[in-house]
Design an enzyme around this catalytic site. Structure first.
Site, mmCIF file in Angstrom:
data_model
loop_
_atom_site.group_PDB
_atom_site.id
_atom_site.type_symbol
_atom_site.label_atom_id
_atom_site.label_comp_id
_atom_site.label_asym_id
_atom_site.label_seq_id
_atom_site.Cartn_x
_atom_site.Cartn_y
_atom_site.Cartn_z
ATOM 1 C CG ASP A 33 -1.946 0.931 1.264
ATOM 2 O OD1 ASP A 33 -3.108 0.429 0.951
ATOM 3 O OD2 ASP A 33 -1.817 2.300 0.915
ATOM 4 C CE LYS A 34 1.618 7.471 -3.983
ATOM 5 N NZ LYS A 34 0.962 8.091 -5.113
ATOM 6 C CB THR A 36 -3.392 7.790 -0.785
ATOM 7 O OG1 THR A 36 -4.355 6.781 -0.285
ATOM 8 C CG2 THR A 36 -2.585 6.946 -1.851
ATOM 9 C CG LEU A 80 -8.901 -4.825 -2.630
ATOM 10 C CD1 LEU A 80 -8.200 -6.279 -2.513
ATOM 11 C CD2 LEU A 80 -9.686 -4.875 -1.333
ATOM 12 C CB THR A 124 -16.628 -0.118 -8.818
ATOM 13 O OG1 THR A 124 -17.837 0.544 -8.655
ATOM 14 C CG2 THR A 124 -16.110 0.411 -10.072
ATOM 15 C CD GLU A 126 -19.313 4.704 -8.838
ATOM 16 O OE1 GLU A 126 -18.647 5.465 -9.491
ATOM 17 O OE2 GLU A 126 -19.275 5.150 -7.563
ATOM 18 C CE1 TYR A 149 -12.954 4.283 -8.289
ATOM 19 C CE2 TYR A 149 -15.223 4.345 -8.333
ATOM 20 C CZ TYR A 149 -14.298 3.708 -8.147
ATOM 21 O OH TYR A 149 -14.292 2.246 -7.308
ATOM 22 C CE LYS A 153 -11.883 0.190 -9.558
ATOM 23 N NZ LYS A 153 -10.808 -0.525 -8.800
ATOM 24 C CG ASN A 178 -22.337 2.373 -3.055
ATOM 25 O OD1 ASN A 178 -22.435 2.120 -4.176
ATOM 26 N ND2 ASN A 178 -22.099 3.638 -2.644
ATOM 27 C CE1 TYR A 206 -22.460 15.967 -1.897
ATOM 28 C CE2 TYR A 206 -22.168 14.000 -3.252
ATOM 29 C CZ TYR A 206 -21.687 14.831 -2.228
ATOM 30 O OH TYR A 206 -20.298 15.046 -1.869
ATOM 31 C CG ASN A 248 -28.318 8.103 -1.511
ATOM 32 O OD1 ASN A 248 -27.773 7.102 -1.459
ATOM 33 N ND2 ASN A 248 -27.707 9.198 -2.562
ATOM 34 N N GLY A 274 -22.919 15.000 -12.870
ATOM 35 C CA GLY A 274 -22.884 13.975 -13.365
ATOM 36 C C GLY A 274 -23.401 12.585 -12.664
HETATM 37 P P1 NAD Z 1 -9.832 3.086 -0.046
HETATM 38 O O1 NAD Z 1 -10.005 4.446 -0.638
HETATM 39 O O2 NAD Z 1 -10.571 3.035 1.349
HETATM 40 O O3 NAD Z 1 -8.593 2.299 0.022
HETATM 41 C C1 NAD Z 1 -7.625 2.559 -1.221
HETATM 42 C C2 NAD Z 1 -6.471 1.941 -0.433
HETATM 43 O O4 NAD Z 1 -5.540 1.976 -1.828
HETATM 44 C C3 NAD Z 1 -5.545 2.833 0.268
HETATM 45 O O5 NAD Z 1 -5.180 2.247 1.433
HETATM 46 C C4 NAD Z 1 -4.675 3.557 -0.529
HETATM 47 O O6 NAD Z 1 -3.683 3.947 0.260
HETATM 48 C C5 NAD Z 1 -4.303 2.479 -1.379
HETATM 49 N N1 NAD Z 1 -3.521 2.905 -2.751
HETATM 50 C C6 NAD Z 1 -4.179 4.165 -3.212
HETATM 51 N N2 NAD Z 1 -3.223 4.438 -4.260
HETATM 52 C C7 NAD Z 1 -2.357 3.727 -4.227
HETATM 53 C C8 NAD Z 1 -1.223 3.384 -5.021
HETATM 54 N N3 NAD Z 1 -0.735 4.020 -5.894
HETATM 55 N N4 NAD Z 1 -0.498 2.262 -4.789
HETATM 56 C C9 NAD Z 1 -0.557 1.517 -3.676
HETATM 57 N N5 NAD Z 1 -1.862 1.781 -3.022
HETATM 58 C C10 NAD Z 1 -2.717 2.812 -3.169
HETATM 59 O O7 NAD Z 1 -10.822 2.166 -1.068
HETATM 60 P P2 NAD Z 1 -11.901 1.082 -0.764
HETATM 61 O O8 NAD Z 1 -13.073 1.686 -0.719
HETATM 62 O O9 NAD Z 1 -11.476 -0.016 0.260
HETATM 63 O O10 NAD Z 1 -12.075 0.131 -1.999
HETATM 64 C C11 NAD Z 1 -10.909 -0.712 -2.337
HETATM 65 C C12 NAD Z 1 -11.188 -1.214 -3.738
HETATM 66 O O11 NAD Z 1 -12.572 -1.642 -3.831
HETATM 67 C C13 NAD Z 1 -11.028 -0.302 -4.882
HETATM 68 O O12 NAD Z 1 -10.372 -0.961 -5.917
HETATM 69 C C14 NAD Z 1 -12.469 0.426 -5.454
HETATM 70 O O13 NAD Z 1 -12.568 0.748 -6.676
HETATM 71 C C15 NAD Z 1 -13.149 -0.931 -5.097
HETATM 72 N N6 NAD Z 1 -14.694 -0.860 -4.760
HETATM 73 C C16 NAD Z 1 -14.982 -0.101 -3.627
HETATM 74 C C17 NAD Z 1 -16.495 -0.104 -3.118
HETATM 75 C C18 NAD Z 1 -16.919 0.665 -1.682
HETATM 76 O O14 NAD Z 1 -17.882 0.821 -1.633
HETATM 77 N N7 NAD Z 1 -15.774 1.045 -0.928
HETATM 78 C C19 NAD Z 1 -17.278 -0.582 -3.884
HETATM 79 C C20 NAD Z 1 -16.932 -1.414 -5.141
HETATM 80 C C21 NAD Z 1 -15.481 -1.603 -5.471
HETATM 81 O O1 DAU Z 2 -20.779 1.839 -6.231
HETATM 82 C C1 DAU Z 2 -19.620 1.102 -5.967
HETATM 83 C C2 DAU Z 2 -18.687 2.755 -5.521
HETATM 84 O O2 DAU Z 2 -19.252 3.129 -4.231
HETATM 85 C C3 DAU Z 2 -17.212 2.281 -5.298
HETATM 86 O O3 DAU Z 2 -16.833 2.090 -6.686
HETATM 87 C C4 DAU Z 2 -16.686 3.875 -4.948
HETATM 88 O O4 DAU Z 2 -15.106 3.669 -4.711
HETATM 89 C C5 DAU Z 2 -17.312 4.203 -3.809
HETATM 90 O O5 DAU Z 2 -16.816 5.468 -3.150
HETATM 91 C C6 DAU Z 2 -18.822 4.354 -3.739
HETATM 92 O O6 DAU Z 2 -19.320 5.300 -4.797
HETATM 93 P P1 DAU Z 2 -20.567 6.200 -4.388
HETATM 94 O O7 DAU Z 2 -20.361 7.620 -5.125
HETATM 95 O O8 DAU Z 2 -21.847 5.720 -4.533
HETATM 96 O O9 DAU Z 2 -20.212 6.680 -2.778
HETATM 97 P P2 DAU Z 2 -20.367 7.896 -1.918
HETATM 98 O O10 DAU Z 2 -20.295 7.447 -0.465
HETATM 99 O O11 DAU Z 2 -19.442 9.085 -1.949
HETATM 100 O O12 DAU Z 2 -21.786 8.308 -2.007
HETATM 101 C C7 DAU Z 2 -22.947 7.603 -1.814
HETATM 102 C C8 DAU Z 2 -24.187 8.209 -2.325
HETATM 103 O O13 DAU Z 2 -24.515 9.379 -1.303
HETATM 104 C C9 DAU Z 2 -24.132 8.862 -3.707
HETATM 105 O O14 DAU Z 2 -25.414 8.952 -4.380
HETATM 106 C C10 DAU Z 2 -23.664 10.327 -3.593
HETATM 107 C C11 DAU Z 2 -24.344 10.655 -2.027
HETATM 108 N N1 DAU Z 2 -23.776 11.261 -1.224
HETATM 109 C C12 DAU Z 2 -22.280 11.213 -0.949
HETATM 110 C C13 DAU Z 2 -21.749 12.158 -0.082
HETATM 111 C C14 DAU Z 2 -20.369 11.980 0.092
HETATM 112 C C15 DAU Z 2 -24.431 12.508 -0.803
HETATM 113 O O15 DAU Z 2 -25.538 12.738 -0.916
HETATM 114 N N2 DAU Z 2 -23.791 13.311 0.268
HETATM 115 C C16 DAU Z 2 -22.690 12.921 0.624
HETATM 116 O O16 DAU Z 2 -21.919 14.167 1.389
#
Ligand code: NAD
Ligand code: DAU
Length: 345
Positions: A33-34, A36, A80, A124, A126, A149, A153, A178, A206, A248, A274
């Site tokens: 992991d980097k 970030t 991931l 994802t 998305e 984003y 992906k 999600n 939103y 939501n 968008g």
């Molecule tokens: P997150 O943002 O919580 O974590 C991402 C991790 O990747 C962090 O630890 C970060 O330090 C690391 N990272 C980022 N850039 C890097 C790099 N260049 N090199 C090495 N490490 C790096 O993300 P998450 O929510 O745990 O999502 C994990 C994976 O699942 C992602 O690929 C995301 O697209 C996918 N995903 C997430 C969701 C969701 O709802 N969270 C849903 C569907 C898919």
């Molecule tokens: O669907 C999978 C995706 O889910 C992952 O691939 C992404 O990494 C992850 O970030 C997530 O994307 P979303 O854009 O759906 O998640 P987020 O939590 O940002 O937003 C969820 C919903 O809530 C979306 O419709 C936007 C809305 N929202 C979000 C935020 C942060 C709000 O209404 N208010 C907010 O402050």
């Protein structure tokens, strides 16, 4: 079996590593992991000392660093690591392209050269864009990403498929909806809303708040990833979801009720440009082929997530203040020399 997990210090990655260390004693796990802003080693503090676990700080988009790590030899990669927050990709898409597209390419190349036996690419829902009301996308739906984003992906997915087709890399793709649960960074809707509500601050919604997301508890998804590692078929794409999309606003109302806070905390703000109206997946293929079903009921898992955030208010506060960034310096400087020796050996 030696497994490389990328992005293991993030939300899903840290839950996955903890689950694998607990439930799969045959696995030896290296977390690359980097660190970030989204990477937090505090998320793994309870397992950091286990002999079957090792952390290595590296950037997936840095070919030389990745090559050094792959020289250790891995049987499988769970990829991931990504930039994941849609709103950030609207501000600046460059890190998304670098990590999500170039980083995936660097890993695919390394996996090909080193003959890795399994590459699970974490994508994802998305990538499909938004289905219309009542519609659920299966794996044959066309790619129609809306945000930078999602586009990054989708590009990564196509690269993975090209490596399967052309180089016979044993890779497969998971597309999930999600996630929510412990250790989610408080920029995403649910942890942000929980953190704000606990402090009686407004919950930004939103647009009209009627966008639907198909929420899945992170533990269920981590079990799905484990199942894909064990039984997924090369070249396949699998959707993973709970299959119960919710608006939501409904989710936020349920959350406020759990916290005993008034709905007047909900504050409608300008919509995300968008903004996808709806995500909803048909995960029948994954369920049937790999014998997986989500174990957690949404309401109970939401209550557990609220409780976890309440019990870990200090973790939440360190995330919000940025103090979590000191953790690596404090806890890993001594270990760094050992890690560098391990990398060079
Ligand atoms: P997150 O943002 O919580 O974590 C991402 C991790 O990747 C962090 O630890 C970060 O330090 C690391 N990272 C980022 N850039 C890097 C790099 N260049 N090199 C090495 N490490 C790096 O993300 P998450 O929510 O745990 O999502 C994990 C994976 O699942 C992602 O690929 C995301 O697209 C996918 N995903 C997430 C969701 C969701 O709802 N969270 C849903 C569907 C898919
Ligand atoms: O669907 C999978 C995706 O889910 C992952 O691939 C992404 O990494 C992850 O970030 C997530 O994307 P979303 O854009 O759906 O998640 P987020 O939590 O940002 O937003 C969820 C919903 O809530 C979306 O419709 C936007 C809305 N929202 C979000 C935020 C942060 C709000 O209404 N208010 C907010 O402050």
């Amino acid at each position: 079996m030696k497994v490389l997990v990328t992005g293991g210090a993030g939300f899903i990655g840290s839950n996955l590593i903890r689950l694998l260390l607990r439930e799969a004693p045959e696995l030896e796990i290296t977390n690359l992991d980097k660190l970030t802003y989204a990477g937090n080693l505090e998320n793994l503090a309870d397992v950091a000392g286990l002999p079957r676990y090792r952390f290595i700080r590296a950037d997936v988009a840095d070919p030389r660093a990745v090559e050094r790590v792959f020289k250790k030899g891995f049987d499988a990669v769970l990829h991931l690591a990504a930039e994941t927050h849609v709103d950030r990709s609207l501000e600046d898409a460059a890190p998304f392209l670098r990590t999500n597209v170039l980083g995936t390419h660097v890993l695919l190349e390394a996996a090909r050269r080193h003959g890795v036996g399994r590459f699970v690419h974490i994508s994802t829902d998305e990538v499909y864009g938004s289905p219309s009301a009542g519609e659920f996308f299966d794996e044959s739906a066309p790619l129609k990403p809306s945000s930078p984003y999602a586009a990054s992906k989708a590009a990564a997915d196509l690269l993975v498929l090209s490596y399967v087709h052309t180089f016979h890399l044993p890779a497969l793709i998971l597309r999930c909806t999600n996630n929510f649960g412990p250790y989610q960074f408080p920029e995403k809707l649910l942890p942000l809303a929980i953190a704000n509500a606990m402090e009686n601050r407004p919950l930004p919604v939103y647009g009209d708040g009627m966008q639907e997301r198909d929420w899945i508890f992170v533990e269920d998804y981590c079990r799905a990833i484990h199942r894909a590692l064990e039984r997924g078929r090369t070249g396949e794409i699998y959707n993973v979801s709970a299959g119960t999309p919710r608006a939501n606003l409904d989710v936020l109302r349920a959350l406020l009720a759990l916290l005993g806070k008034p709905e007047s905390l909900i504050k409608f703000v300008e919509d995300r440009p968008g903004h996808d109206r709806r995500y909803a997946l048909d995960s029948g293929k994954f369920r049937k082929e790999l014998g997986w079903t989500p174990q957690n009921d949404f309401e109970q898992a939401l209550a557990a997530t609220v409780e976890w955030n309440r019990a870990n208010a200090e973790w939440l506060e360190r995330c919000r203040s940025g103090a979590y960034r000191n953790y690596y310096r404090r806890h890993y400087t001594q270990r760094r020399k050992t890690l560098e020796r391990w990398q060079k050996s």
